[in-house]
Design a protein around this motif. Structure first.
Motif, PDB file in Angstrom:
ATOM      1  N   SER A 173       0.826  -1.207   0.000  1.00 14.17           N
ATOM      2  CA  SER A 173       0.000   0.000   0.000  1.00 14.17           C
ATOM      3  C   SER A 173       0.865   1.264   0.000  1.00 14.17           C
ATOM      4  CB  SER A 173      -0.943  -0.012   1.201  1.00 14.17           C
ATOM      5  OG  SER A 173      -0.192  -0.084   2.398  1.00 14.17           O
ATOM      6  N   ASP A 174       2.165   1.115   0.197  1.00 13.18           N
ATOM      7  CA  ASP A 174       3.094   2.247   0.142  1.00 13.18           C
ATOM      8  C   ASP A 174       3.427   2.659  -1.287  1.00 13.18           C
ATOM      9  OD1 ASP A 174       3.228   2.196   2.882  1.00 13.18           O
ATOM     10  OD2 ASP A 174       5.067   1.006   2.942  1.00 13.18           O
ATOM     11  N   TYR A 175       2.968   1.883  -2.259  1.00 14.25           N
ATOM     12  CA  TYR A 175       3.282   2.191  -3.660  1.00 14.25           C
ATOM     13  C   TYR A 175       2.560   3.465  -4.097  1.00 14.25           C
ATOM     14  CZ  TYR A 175       3.268   2.002  -8.735  1.00 14.25           C
ATOM     15  OH  TYR A 175       3.398   2.316 -10.058  1.00 14.25           O
ATOM     16  N   HIS A 176       3.333   4.368  -4.661  1.00 15.59           N
ATOM     17  CA  HIS A 176       2.786   5.596  -5.257  1.00 15.59           C
ATOM     18  C   HIS A 176       3.399   5.732  -6.636  1.00 15.59           C
ATOM     19  CE1 HIS A 176       1.026   6.725  -1.458  1.00 15.59           C
ATOM     20  NE2 HIS A 176       2.181   6.464  -0.882  1.00 15.59           N
ATOM     21  N   PRO A 177       2.581   5.662  -7.674  1.00 20.27           N
ATOM     22  CA  PRO A 177       3.136   5.742  -9.022  1.00 20.27           C
ATOM     23  C   PRO A 177       3.839   7.068  -9.266  1.00 20.27           C
ATOM     24  CG  PRO A 177       0.737   5.850  -9.079  1.00 20.27           C
ATOM     25  CD  PRO A 177       1.135   5.598  -7.658  1.00 20.27           C
ATOM     26  N   ASP A 178       4.869   7.000 -10.059  1.00 19.02           N
ATOM     27  CA  ASP A 178       5.591   8.195 -10.482  1.00 19.02           C
ATOM     28  C   ASP A 178       4.802   8.799 -11.633  1.00 19.02           C
ATOM     29  OD1 ASP A 178       7.258  10.057 -11.675  1.00 19.02           O
ATOM     30  OD2 ASP A 178       9.070   8.881 -11.302  1.00 19.02           O
ATOM     31  N   LEU A 179       4.029   9.833 -11.354  1.00 21.62           N
ATOM     32  CA  LEU A 179       3.137  10.405 -12.366  1.00 21.62           C
ATOM     33  C   LEU A 179       3.900  10.984 -13.545  1.00 21.62           C
ATOM     34  CD1 LEU A 179       0.465  12.013 -10.045  1.00 21.62           C
ATOM     35  CD2 LEU A 179       0.417   9.804 -11.181  1.00 21.62           C
ATOM     36  N   LYS A 180       5.101  11.491 -13.312  1.00 21.01           N
ATOM     37  CA  LYS A 180       5.907  12.002 -14.418  1.00 21.01           C
ATOM     38  C   LYS A 180       6.272  10.859 -15.365  1.00 21.01           C
ATOM     39  CE  LYS A 180      10.151  14.341 -15.611  1.00 21.01           C
ATOM     40  NZ  LYS A 180      11.491  14.681 -15.202  1.00 21.01           N
ATOM     41  N   ALA A 181       6.689   9.730 -14.798  1.00 22.37           N
ATOM     42  CA  ALA A 181       7.039   8.571 -15.625  1.00 22.37           C
ATOM     43  C   ALA A 181       5.812   8.067 -16.376  1.00 22.37           C
ATOM     44  CB  ALA A 181       7.643   7.467 -14.777  1.00 22.37           C
ATOM     45  N   ASP A 182       4.633   8.060 -15.711  1.00 18.52           N
ATOM     46  CA  ASP A 182       3.410   7.628 -16.373  1.00 18.52           C
ATOM     47  C   ASP A 182       3.068   8.542 -17.540  1.00 18.52           C
ATOM     48  OD1 ASP A 182       3.186   5.579 -14.579  1.00 18.52           O
ATOM     49  OD2 ASP A 182       1.539   6.449 -13.444  1.00 18.52           O
ATOM     50  N   ALA A 183       3.248   9.843 -17.369  1.00 17.13           N
ATOM     51  CA  ALA A 183       2.953  10.798 -18.438  1.00 17.13           C
ATOM     52  C   ALA A 183       3.922  10.593 -19.611  1.00 17.13           C
ATOM     53  CB  ALA A 183       3.060  12.227 -17.915  1.00 17.13           C
ATOM     54  N   GLU A 184       5.202  10.338 -19.299  1.00 18.08           N
ATOM     55  CA  GLU A 184       6.181  10.088 -20.359  1.00 18.08           C
ATOM     56  C   GLU A 184       5.816   8.816 -21.132  1.00 18.08           C
ATOM     57  OE1 GLU A 184      10.009  10.061 -18.512  1.00 18.08           O
ATOM     58  OE2 GLU A 184       9.878  12.178 -17.974  1.00 18.08           O
ATOM     59  N   LEU A 185       5.407   7.782 -20.407  1.00 21.50           N
ATOM     60  CA  LEU A 185       5.021   6.528 -21.038  1.00 21.50           C
ATOM     61  C   LEU A 185       3.809   6.751 -21.938  1.00 21.50           C
ATOM     62  CD1 LEU A 185       5.418   3.476 -21.304  1.00 21.50           C
ATOM     63  CD2 LEU A 185       3.959   3.204 -19.323  1.00 21.50           C
ATOM     64  N   LYS A 186       2.832   7.500 -21.450  1.00 21.41           N
ATOM     65  CA  LYS A 186       1.635   7.788 -22.234  1.00 21.41           C
ATOM     66  C   LYS A 186       2.003   8.513 -23.528  1.00 21.41           C
ATOM     67  CE  LYS A 186      -2.865  10.022 -21.979  1.00 21.41           C
ATOM     68  NZ  LYS A 186      -3.775  10.815 -21.161  1.00 21.41           N
TER      69      LYS A 186
END
Length: 122
Positions: free
Chosen positions: A105-118
């Motif tokens: 539950s400590d997992y927090h996605p790296d939103l910058k990495a997700d945006a780059e992937l998108k």
């Protein structure tokens, strides 16, 4: 370690991505991570996931994605998936048998990495 009930007969199928032969998706007969999608693009980022840590310990693993019933592994090479897949299956089965969550539950996605992937996908 307490073994999770029904963990003896864990079925896993593998499918290599046709356009990316260094990527293989493993589909498990039960949910591995139901809270969305967890993507780990390096071992240093995999601490919230015991499963990702186990997979990064295997030679040549460069990325791991865990979502629903699927575990997707990216490797440096596309060579010898058959032998490698048995190691992945062992890691997945061990995780399921442990009864512990594959991603904490400590997992927090790296939103910058997700945006780059998108952006790369579109």
């Amino acid at each position: 370690m307490t073994e999770k009930p029904g963990a003896d007969d864990i079925r896993i199928t593998a499918k290599i991505a046709p356009s990316r032969p260094n990527v293989c998706r493993y589909t498990v007969d039960r949910p591995i991570y139901e809270a969305g999608s967890a993507y780990f693009w390096s071992k240093s980022k995999s601490s919230p996931s015991a499963l990702a840590n186990s997979l990064f310990a295997l030679p040549g693993v460069t990325a791991v994605r865990i979502a629903g019933h699927d575990v997707t592994v990216t490797r440096e090479t596309s060579e010898d998936w058959r032998a490698f897949s048995s190691q992945v299956a062992d890691a997945v089965r061990s995780q399921v048998r442990s009864g512990e969550p594959a991603v904490s539950s400590d997992y927090h996605p790296d939103l910058k990495a997700d945006a780059e992937l998108k952006n790369k996908v579109q």
